[in-house]
Enzyme design. Sequence first.
Site, PDB file in Angstrom:
ATOM      1  N   ALA A 238      48.165  45.888  22.475  1.00 22.81           N
ATOM      2  CA  ALA A 238      46.944  46.685  22.495  1.00 22.81           C
ATOM      3  C   ALA A 238      45.719  45.831  22.839  1.00 22.81           C
ATOM      4  O   ALA A 238      45.797  44.621  23.042  1.00 22.81           O
ATOM      5  CB  ALA A 238      46.759  47.377  21.151  1.00 22.81           C
ATOM      6  N   HIS A 239      44.571  46.506  22.902  1.00 19.64           N
ATOM      7  CA  HIS A 239      43.315  45.874  23.304  1.00 19.64           C
ATOM      8  C   HIS A 239      42.924  44.725  22.376  1.00 19.64           C
ATOM      9  O   HIS A 239      43.114  44.776  21.170  1.00 19.64           O
ATOM     10  CB  HIS A 239      42.185  46.913  23.335  1.00 19.64           C
ATOM     11  CG  HIS A 239      41.938  47.570  22.008  1.00 19.64           C
ATOM     12  ND1 HIS A 239      41.113  47.042  21.053  1.00 19.64           N
ATOM     13  CD2 HIS A 239      42.427  48.721  21.495  1.00 19.64           C
ATOM     14  CE1 HIS A 239      41.092  47.834  20.004  1.00 19.64           C
ATOM     15  NE2 HIS A 239      41.888  48.867  20.235  1.00 19.64           N
ATOM     16  N   ASN A 240      42.424  43.642  23.008  1.00 20.87           N
ATOM     17  CA  ASN A 240      41.878  42.485  22.295  1.00 20.87           C
ATOM     18  C   ASN A 240      42.902  41.672  21.498  1.00 20.87           C
ATOM     19  O   ASN A 240      42.535  40.835  20.680  1.00 20.87           O
ATOM     20  CB  ASN A 240      40.736  42.906  21.362  1.00 20.87           C
ATOM     21  CG  ASN A 240      39.585  43.519  22.116  1.00 20.87           C
ATOM     22  OD1 ASN A 240      39.429  44.745  22.112  1.00 20.87           O
ATOM     23  ND2 ASN A 240      38.803  42.707  22.802  1.00 20.87           N
TER      24      ASN A 240
END
Length: 343
Positions: A238-240
């Site tokens: 997922a993001h980051n």
Amino acid sequence: MIEMRLSDLALQLGAKLYGDKNIIITGIASINNAQIGHITFLKDQRFLNQLSSCRASAVILSKNNLVFCRVAALVVKDPYLAYIKIAQLMDNAPKPTKNIASGVIIASDAILGKRIGIGANTVIESGVILGDDVIIGPGSFIGKKTKIGTGTRLWANVTICHEVEIGECCSIQSGTIIGSDGFGYINDHGVWIKIPHLGKVKIGNNVEIGACTTIDRGTLDDTTIENGVIIDNQCQIAHNVVIGAHTAIAGGVIMAGSLTIGRYCMIGGASVINGHINICDKVTVTGMGMVMKPIKQPGIYSSGIPVQPNTMWWKTAALIMRISSINKRIKTIEQKLKKLLCL
């Protein structure tokens, strides 16, 4: 496979050769399926009893097992590693053609290095920079301002979204998507409002990513995969998320947003890891692990209940459902015992 003389294989491995140096090796096989012309390997004492009936022309083994071998042998410290090196030497998988196929769409301002290979029906958008010896399989998409380093290979139908940075000598298998938006929304009085993802995905050198894996771009900061990371098929990152150098991630792993994983970790298949936590260096999570809290000490971590007969599982499940009441009863008994002991 490519045919090689046994003496040439020994030279390549730095192995000690016992037996006929002129044997021609035509293939590699497991110890129980090997035939004449094959080379096999013995890495585990459990298979020692199969050595006497093995039909291979040569065996890779350690010095302490040489006495049991009836055919030519290559003696090395690590037979399994030697087998992998031989497989690399003899691999005759088709090599990609380094040319640009018909039907490819390339933006006029894209910068292409030397000896580039691009498969049919691929789209290269504006501002893309490809290093030397980059190979892009057919049906792929490379989004605006993406940078791909020297010697990296993308297999068929890979999607790289805008402003992704991929290092040198990486391998990205078919169906993988890198740089898609993460699952970021805010609920405004019952209506989901999408959060723009303005960050990038940055991938280091010598990273390998399996088929149909998705790596989301960051919201403000970047999603980062450091050097030497290996990721199996069908993973969701997922993001980051930040994954430290030389960490290995098996198939089907799901990582929630803003997770940080250290270096030299190993994450077992089908594990699920919570977001906004840190996992330190040199942590192993065994298969189907559920990581909900930070891990601050190196080591091996496990969770979940292994498979068991259904009748036993029902009893286990029933017991788990009663844990709270059992705990209360135990505490009550302990309190009564304390009172009795104090009298």
